[in-house]
Scaffold this motif. Structure first.
Motif, short mmCIF file in Angstrom:
data_model
loop_
_atom_site.label_atom_id
_atom_site.label_comp_id
_atom_site.label_asym_id
_atom_site.label_seq_id
_atom_site.Cartn_x
_atom_site.Cartn_y
_atom_site.Cartn_z
N HIS A 234 -2.34 -28.22 8.52
CA HIS A 234 -1.16 -28.15 8.04
C HIS A 234 -0.73 -29.37 7.17
O HIS A 234 0.03 -29.56 6.04
CB HIS A 234 -0.25 -27.64 8.99
CG HIS A 234 1.19 -27.28 8.66
ND1 HIS A 234 2.55 -27.59 9.14
CD2 HIS A 234 1.43 -26.98 7.30
CE1 HIS A 234 3.38 -27.20 8.37
NE2 HIS A 234 3.17 -26.88 7.16
N GLU A 235 -1.02 -30.53 8.07
CA GLU A 235 -0.56 -31.75 7.38
C GLU A 235 -1.49 -32.16 6.18
O GLU A 235 -1.14 -32.57 5.25
CB GLU A 235 -1.31 -32.99 8.37
CG GLU A 235 -0.13 -32.96 9.75
CD GLU A 235 1.18 -33.55 9.21
OE1 GLU A 235 1.31 -34.42 8.47
OE2 GLU A 235 2.17 -32.81 9.56
N THR B 117 -3.60 -32.86 23.47
CA THR B 117 -2.40 -33.38 23.96
C THR B 117 -3.10 -34.73 25.11
O THR B 117 -2.45 -35.83 25.11
CB THR B 117 -1.64 -32.70 25.07
OG1 THR B 117 -1.20 -31.50 24.08
CG2 THR B 117 -0.49 -33.40 25.30
N ARG C 188 -5.42 -28.52 22.19
CA ARG C 188 -4.40 -28.97 21.59
C ARG C 188 -4.15 -30.65 21.68
O ARG C 188 -3.47 -31.15 20.75
CB ARG C 188 -3.08 -28.90 22.67
CG ARG C 188 -2.78 -27.27 22.83
CD ARG C 188 -1.65 -27.05 24.04
NE ARG C 188 -2.35 -26.98 25.24
CZ ARG C 188 -2.80 -25.93 25.94
NH1 ARG C 188 -2.61 -24.78 25.37
NH2 ARG C 188 -3.30 -26.14 27.09
N GLU D 129 0.87 -23.17 16.23
CA GLU D 129 1.16 -24.30 15.99
C GLU D 129 0.83 -25.30 17.29
O GLU D 129 0.94 -26.53 17.18
CB GLU D 129 2.67 -24.38 15.85
CG GLU D 129 3.59 -23.84 16.94
CD GLU D 129 3.99 -22.46 16.94
OE1 GLU D 129 4.94 -21.86 17.41
OE2 GLU D 129 3.22 -21.49 16.30
N MET E 235 -4.76 -38.10 13.64
CA MET E 235 -3.61 -37.66 14.57
C MET E 235 -3.66 -38.14 15.90
O MET E 235 -2.46 -38.35 16.58
CB MET E 235 -3.31 -36.07 14.26
CG MET E 235 -3.18 -35.55 12.73
SD MET E 235 -3.06 -33.98 12.54
CE MET E 235 -1.71 -33.36 13.40
N GLN F 200 -2.62 -27.93 13.09
CA GLN F 200 -1.65 -28.99 12.72
C GLN F 200 -2.36 -29.81 11.74
O GLN F 200 -1.79 -30.09 10.84
CB GLN F 200 -1.14 -29.67 14.11
CG GLN F 200 -0.65 -29.12 15.22
CD GLN F 200 -0.72 -29.81 16.59
OE1 GLN F 200 -0.74 -31.25 16.64
NE2 GLN F 200 -0.23 -29.16 17.52
N ILE G 3 -4.55 -28.11 17.75
CA ILE G 3 -4.43 -29.34 16.99
C ILE G 3 -5.53 -29.26 15.45
O ILE G 3 -4.94 -29.83 14.63
CB ILE G 3 -5.34 -30.66 17.93
CG1 ILE G 3 -5.28 -31.72 17.04
CG2 ILE G 3 -6.83 -30.06 17.99
CD1 ILE G 3 -3.88 -32.43 16.92
N PHE H 100 5.14 -18.95 13.65
CA PHE H 100 5.28 -20.45 13.37
C PHE H 100 6.13 -20.48 11.99
O PHE H 100 6.97 -21.32 12.05
CB PHE H 100 3.57 -20.64 12.95
CG PHE H 100 3.65 -21.93 11.92
CD1 PHE H 100 3.88 -23.16 12.26
CD2 PHE H 100 3.14 -21.42 10.74
CE1 PHE H 100 3.98 -23.96 11.44
CE2 PHE H 100 3.18 -22.61 9.59
CZ PHE H 100 3.54 -23.89 10.26
#
Length: 632
Positions: A517-518, A467, A465, A508, A570, A514, A511, A623
């Motif tokens: 997707h960006e 995080t 992820r 979702e 990111m 994500q 990472i 998602f």
């Protein structure tokens, strides 16, 4: 790894093949089996810390005597709590009846938990609440000894709803929609049927009801029961079970997704989720511990006869590669070398990221499990440096003197322990609202070892992820003022959810997803999101065998490097001064390093069972529709 995963479970099945008196005489205690079970479970503590359970069966007891014991715990230290309860019960009985101390027969008859057949389990709560009802082993009780069933496993089924519905069609009323319950009831249904058929056979042969009991024990065909019960199973599993009269088994899925290893001699038969666990507990050699083949069951009859039987024809073996990267203990000889190789193979990408400037590079790792990959990375870097030295010596052999040669040989790869994990902070057990603040303090940093011109290279097992990297590690590394921070993942990009036991159920949260997707939004390719959704939605009602993983199209427009660069962007939050680069292992190199564990669906989308494709498509639908639910 920096992103803690709830994952896996650990199983331990132990059958004593000699009378309890044998162990008393040889090892000084009739509690030999209980002691070994404690070690088997504690040595698999890494596989599950949310709950632990233990069950035992006594063989050949008289009617009216208790022959099954079970204890479970979901306390902070569940293994210790389980055996604390066991010891307290036993000591209480021995205190009240000191005469039991010198009689193994009296101990077996009167003390709980002592027996010949044992099953242990450690778990992480990947699905559902971590209530005591969710802790294995599960027990299905019956007044007929042969119909008592105890089940524990390391598994996840992708088609729980289908299995549940099949039980309802049989006329049952399962108490909940959970794969453990449905699997146990499925086995139990065919166990009941087999016992009933055998009873009719005994009756036709003229045996009395009492005589039939021992005949049924002898004739009960465990392989036949498992074959019938598992026909619809889709998932990864190492399933362990005990039958009330004393038969036991461990059954592995046909793709070999979940691990199982066994050892047998004239004293014991044992199965566990990891090889070194058995090696350590019973002091046996690496080559003496065998891997249970996919689709096969390790079966021990009440008589002590051990057999390995094919239950389901094996599929192409797709053993979970995360076992080698992270989950299993690195004390396994093969896993240790494989993790070092993962570090070695990623060095060329690291050298490119730091422009071959090893003189101004500091190598470190995310503690604690990335340490072995770090050794491999540093050894490869040292080999690279030695090649440079050799080349320089050969090119300047006519002008070298003792002083310049000594200076040259002093140059080494610099390694430091930069990140220090605070073991008391377990961010993954708190609620989301307070998680970020805790994440920021999971790691401390070592000051004073980095120069402003340095590249700081830090290796992690994997990046799920991101995080902890974003909220803690990168910020703390940046405080050291390096020129560049290079985060290296010894695993490839995790792009797809797992559905076989690892807690990666939502797309979702990944990472890599994500980042893709960006990139789609930035490059005007948002229509691909709609197209993938439409394709997934169109397959919702198809049989699993016809479903295709369309989520691969989500990543198709981009190279691995483009996604890695986007992830780096990111994760580089505002306030970070150093240049940040993220490097991922390639799938090809993963397979080179771990040739026996080719299960890579979380990296490639190549799911080993049909249910996997349904799950990944459902995850994408969730998602797209904003449905915060698991895909299985």
């Amino acid at each position: 790894m920096s992103d803690a995963l709830k994952h896996e479970c650990g199983i331990a099945l132990l059958r004593l093949l000699k009378p309890l008196e044998y162990y008393k005489e040889k090892y000084g205690t009739a509690f030999y089996g209980i002691q070994k079970m404690y070690l088997l479970m504690e040595k698999q503590h890494n596989r599950g810390q949310d709950g632990a359970g233990f069950a035992s069966i006594k063989l050949d007891v008289k009617p009216g005597q208790r022959y099954i014991s079970r204890v479970r715990s979901n306390q902070q230290q569940p293994i210790q709590d389980v055996f604390k309860q066991i010891n307290e019960r036993i000591n209480e009985e021995l205190t009240e009846h000191p005469e039991y101390n010198d009689s193994v027969a009296a101990q077996k008859e009167n003390l709980p938990y002592i027996g010949e057949v044992y099953l242990g389990h450690v778990r992480y709560g990947t699905f559902g609440k971590n209530s005591i009802e969710s802790v294995h082993p599960f027990l299905r009780q019956n007044n007929w000894m042969h119909r008592n069933l105890i089940v524990a496993g390391n598994f996840n089924m992708t088609n729980v709803k289908q299995l549940f519905d099949s039980l309802v069609e049989l006329g049952q009323h399962p108490k909940e929609l959970a794969d453990t319950v449905t699997v146990m009831e499925k086995i139990g249904h065919f166990l009941d049927g087999e016992v009933a058929d055998l009873y009719q056979d005994c009756k036709a042969e003229g045996f009395t009801k009492q005589e039939a009991s021992s005949i049924i024990s002898e004739r009960l065909n465990i392989a036949k029961i498992l074959k019938r019960a598992s026909k619809q199973w889709d998932g990864g599993y190492a399933m362990a079970g005990l039958i009330g009269h004393g038969d036991s088994f461990v059954f592995r899925d046909p793709a070999g997704i979940r691990p199982a290893y066994y050892y047998q001699d004239d004293e014991i038969a044992v199965v566990a989720s990891e090889r070194p666990v058995i090696q350590t507990v019973f002091n046996v050699a690496f080559e003496d511990v065998k891997e249970l083949d996919p689709g096969h069951a390790f079966i021990v009859k009440k008589s002590g006869k051990v057999s390995i039987e094919e239950i389901i024809p094996a599929l192409p073996k797709k053993a979970c590669s995360f076992e080698r990267i992270y989950f299993s203990r690195g004390s396994d000889a093969e896993i240790y070398e494989e993790r070092k190789e993962l570090g070695r193979l990623v060095l060329p990408q690291v050298l490119e990221a730091i422009e071959n400037d090893t003189d101004n590079a500091v190598f470190s790792y995310i503690p604690n499990t990335a340490e072995t990959s770090f050794f491999g990375l540093v050894e490869a870097a040292q080999d690279f440096l030695n090649q440079r030295k050799n080349k320089h010596i050969l090119e300047h052999r006519n002008t070298l003197n003792e002083e310049t040669l000594e200076e040259l040989l002093k140059v080494k790869i610099r390694t430091e322990k930069i990140a220090i994990k605070d073991a008391k902070l377990r961010t993954f057990i708190t609620e989301d609202s307070s998680r970020d603040d805790l994440v920021a303090h999971v790691y401390d940093v070592t000051y004073g070892v980095i120069k402003p011109e340095d590249n700081l290279v830090i290796i992690d097992d994997s990046i799920v992820r991101g995080t902890t990297l974003k909220k803690s590690i990168l910020k703390m590394m940046d405080r050291l003022n390096p020129k560049r921070i290079v985060v290296v993942s010894s695993a490839p990009q995790i792009r797809y959810p797992d559905c076989y036991g690892i807690d990666m159920a939502k797309l979702e949260g990944l990472i890599a997803f994500q980042a893709a997707h960006e990139l789609l939004k930035e490059r005007g390719l948002a229509n691909i999101v709609d197209e993938v959704y439409a394709k997934c939605k169109a397959q919702e009602n198809l049989p699993d065998s016809e479903v295709i993983n369309h989520v691969v199209d989500f990543y198709a427009p981009f190279t691995d490097q483009e996604i890695s660069d986007k992830i780096a962007q990111m994760l580089s939050s505002e306030g970070i001064n150093a240049e940040v680069k993220i490097i991922f292992q390639s799938v090809d190199n993963l397979h080179k390093a771990c040739p026996k564990n080719l299960g890579d669906w979380y990296f490639t989308g190549d799911y080993p069972t049909p249910g996997g494709n349904r799950v990944v498509n459902r995850a994408f639908i969730n998602f797209y529709e904003g449905n915060d639910a698991r895909a299985y």
